[in-house]
Design an enzyme around this catalytic site. Structure first.
Site, PDB file in Angstrom:
ATOM      1  N   ALA A  36       1.098  32.750  60.041  1.00  0.00           N
ATOM      2  CA  ALA A  36      -0.105  32.796  60.875  1.00  0.00           C
ATOM      3  C   ALA A  36      -1.144  33.765  60.316  1.00  0.00           C
ATOM      4  O   ALA A  36      -0.930  34.441  59.308  1.00  0.00           O
ATOM      5  CB  ALA A  36       0.278  33.187  62.299  1.00  0.00           C
ATOM      6  N   HIS A  37      -2.296  33.821  61.010  1.00  0.00           N
ATOM      7  CA  HIS A  37      -3.421  34.618  60.504  1.00  0.00           C
ATOM      8  C   HIS A  37      -3.102  36.111  60.453  1.00  0.00           C
ATOM      9  O   HIS A  37      -2.413  36.656  61.301  1.00  0.00           O
ATOM     10  CB  HIS A  37      -4.690  34.360  61.324  1.00  0.00           C
ATOM     11  N   ASN A  38      -3.604  36.739  59.390  1.00  0.00           N
ATOM     12  CA  ASN A  38      -3.501  38.185  59.168  1.00  0.00           C
ATOM     13  C   ASN A  38      -2.076  38.681  58.947  1.00  0.00           C
ATOM     14  O   ASN A  38      -1.811  39.880  58.995  1.00  0.00           O
ATOM     15  CB  ASN A  38      -4.154  38.973  60.314  1.00  0.00           C
TER      16      ASN A  38
END
EC number: 2.3.1.191
Length: 344
Positions: A240-242
């Site tokens: 997922a993001h980051n």
């Protein structure tokens, strides 16, 4: 490829028990064997096949002691699995050679292409893309604007690299990999609906990363989602993001890592593990398949198991007690009845 037992043993620094002049033509399974087959014994549960295999030669560890006569020639080595990796590399299919740029590919004039590049049909390369030397790109690959690709990479059919992502040298992406899709970001509204949060960050994939088929790495909301050097992802993995994955960490199939979690280096994560968001997982952590990591892992080199994941050995002990609960409940009920009678 064809090689004699003697030459293979020399290559692997092994010692021979049997015929050094046998000619080996292919690797194969120990349970199937066949003339010219070189196989291996790396797991004790396959030992019974050693005494019946029709393979010409078998790799075994130096300290292996057989329990019955063996027809095959043995090659004793220090590390069977390390030798198998080298063996498969030697017998494997040759690396694809450049076949130039297919006329049905679409390449923006501003794209900068290195030397000795192969680009397959129906591939799209957008503006301001930079691609290093010796890159092999199969059919139907998409590389979005402003992305940078290092040297000696291989992108197999259907890979999608969206805008402004950065890929290092010697990376291998299997069919269907998606790099840089939007992260899953939505803000709840007073009326119960959700408003999309724009994902304006990037993805950075460092050198020597391999990503399995249909795995996805989402772009950051701000900043970068990062896969450090040497990371290996299996098929159907969701990053997922980051998220940041530390160097030389390996992740098996169907793992999901939620947003902004930081996974340390040299971790091993089994299949179908779930890692909650905004966590930190220490270096060298090993997580058994189907476990759930719901809190920070601060101590390095731990083995975890369960949902939520706890110390591996503690989980095994707890699971042993769990299986005894019906009998323990019955005994507890009988004790309560006896105590009640004594009180009366």
């Amino acid at each position: 490829m064809e090689i004699t037992v003697k030459d293979l043993a020399s290559l692997l620094n092994g010692t021979i028990e049997g015929d050094p002049d046998l000619r080996l033509t292919r690797p194969g399974k120990i349970e199937e064997g066949g003339a010219g087959v070189i196989t291996f014994l790396g797991n004790a549960k396959y030992e019974p096949y050693l005494y019946t295999t029709s393979a010409s030669a078998v790799l075994v560890n130096r300290n292996f002691q057989p329990k019955s006569p063996i027809q095959a020639t043995l090659i004793r080595v220090d590390d069977v699995y390390a030798c198998i990796a080298l063996l498969l590399e030697k017998f494997g299919a040759p690396a694809p050679k450049s076949s130039g740029i297919h006329p049905q590919s679409i390449i923006h004039p501003s794209a900068k292409l290195g030397q000795n590049i192969s680009i397959g049909p129906l591939t799209i390369i957008e503006e301001d893309v930079e691609i290093g030397d010796n890159v092999y790109i199969e059919a139907q690959v998409f590389i979005g604007r402003g992305s940078k690709i290092g040297a000696d990479c291989r992108f197999l059919v259907g890979v999608k690299i969206l805008h402004e992502c950065s890929i290092g040298d010697r990376c291998l992406f299997h069919p269907g990999v998606v790099i840089g899709a939007d992260g899953f970001g939505f803000a709840p509204q007073e009326d119960g609906s959700y408003k999309k949060i724009n994902q304006i960050g990037t993805v950075v994939v460092e050198d020597d990363v391999e990503i399995g088929a249909n795995s996805t790495v989402d772009r950051a909301s701000i900043g970068s989602t990062i896969l450090r050097r040497g990371v290996k992802l299996d098929n159907l993995v969701q990053i997922a993001h980051n998220v940041e994955i530390g160097e030389n960490t390996v992740i098996a199939a169907q793992v999901g890592i939620a947003g902004s979690s930081k996974i340390g280096k040299n971790c091993q994560i089994g299949g179908q593990v779930a890692v909650a968001g905004h966590l930190k997982v220490a270096d060298g952590t090993r997580v058994q398949g189907k476990s759930g990591v719901a809190s920070n892992v601060k101590e390095p080199n731990q083995a975890l198991f369960g949902y939520p994941a706890i110390d591996y050995h503690q989980f095994i002990r707890a699971h042993t007690i769990f299986k005894q609960l019906p009998e323990l409940a019955k005994r507890l009920h009988e004790l309560e009845k006896r105590l009640s009678k004594n009180e009366d």
